[in-house]
Scaffold this active site. Sequence first.
Site, PDB file in Angstrom:
ATOM      1  N   ARG A  36       0.820  -1.219   0.000  1.00  0.00           N
ATOM      2  CA  ARG A  36       0.000   0.000   0.000  1.00  0.00           C
ATOM      3  C   ARG A  36       0.852   1.266   0.000  1.00  0.00           C
ATOM      4  NH1 ARG A  36      -4.909  -2.147   3.838  1.00  0.00           N
ATOM      5  NH2 ARG A  36      -6.085  -3.027   2.097  1.00  0.00           N
ATOM      6  N   GLY A 379     -10.058  -9.397  -1.284  1.00  0.00           N
ATOM      7  CA  GLY A 379      -8.909  -9.789  -0.475  1.00  0.00           C
ATOM      8  C   GLY A 379      -8.367 -11.178  -0.745  1.00  0.00           C
TER       9      GLY A 379
END
Length: 421
Positions: A36, A379
Amino acid sequence: MSKIEAYNFSGKKAIVRVDFNVPLNKQTFEVTDETRIKGALQTINKILNDGGCAILMSHLGRPDGKKQDKFSMKHVIPALEKNIGRKVIFAGDVIGAEVAKMAADLKAGEVLLLENLRFYEEEEGKPYHLGENATDEEKKAGKAKVKESQKTFVKTLASYADVYVNDAFGTAHRAHASTALIADHFDADNKMFGYLINNELNAMDKVIKAADKPFTAIMGGAKVSDKILIIENLLDRVDNLIIGGGMTYTFIKAQGGKIGNSLCEADKLDLALEILEKAKAKGVKVYIPTDAVNADKFDAEANTSVSKTNETPDGWMGLDIADDTIATFTEVIKNSKTVLWNGPMGVFEMEKFSKGTSAVAKALAEATANGAFTLIGGGDSVAAINKNKLADKVSYVSTGGGAMLEYMEGKELPGIKAIRG
Ligand code: AMP
């Protein structure tokens, strides 16, 4: 809204909503996966290279409105500094006179990182301090109060900068202070998406608005109920719908099959039949697993056997797709020009039940090599593609699980609407 690639940040202070909700080592608090942070680099570098300065803000974990050291944004600093190759100034808080001064003093090329936004209830607009035992009345009054102070919180954040950039796709489906409300404080020329959100939107729009045919959607994971809206929205668009994972058995049972102890949502049987009827009416070909690897218990060391999915022996549960199904699915995927994949084909976290999911991951990589556009989101399918080291062999891996699903369901995401208008 502006376009980041066309905007000149020279002499500007940009407040950027990033998604630094990264996993941390529980003892040392080191960042264990920098994906991220890397995802935000293009946007941060554009601002700095133009001669602007960046005020970065994010949430980390779920501190529920309380300041807690384990959720401090300071843990992210070493990984962030390493990735951007310069020092980061840590604000130590989100609001307050000191933070305002640090923001005001920020110079071109400098980066200021705010503390965890969710240390304040105002970020999410939820009265966490009331706890679970509060009456509905108290909760209602508490929420109204937080919503009121949220206005000042948002105004304060906006006051730090000349321009607002949202690059946190993972929270774009939330109408929080930093993800949506703040945008109202900037005029259209001074608010925009960062590169990451742009890439996400481009990938998703390519699939739901302009897919090359044949278009195959693969829906796996545990439950039909979680995927129903996205399936319904996709039925108008896809040529093939592949079903896998635990939800298989709700479809099998609905059609009168024997499913043993396999996962089943008894209250969704009619819905499963409805989906099949709708698909038929729309000319969508639905592929449901025909054979499965069964387990005698839900355990990594369970005994296994193979059977038809509609003849699961009593006492056994289907935890992965087996060879015939793998062959069929692989063929369909390889012959597609657009593929969307959400959710594993089995309990891929356990080695014995991971083969089907790996086979699908490989088929997507092959389809991509043959020129198909392949998008992976959610996910668990992202974890599966990473586990198979194939993330760079598919067209796009989405970073936002919930946000991606909601966009694909056809919902308007507050974080996107706030900027697009
Ligand atoms: P979801 O979050 O809905 O995409 O579901 C992902 C989860 O579904 C994973 O943790 C898988 O282990 C689980 N799953 C996949 N296939 C099965 C199955 N046949 N039975 C039970 N759980 C499954």
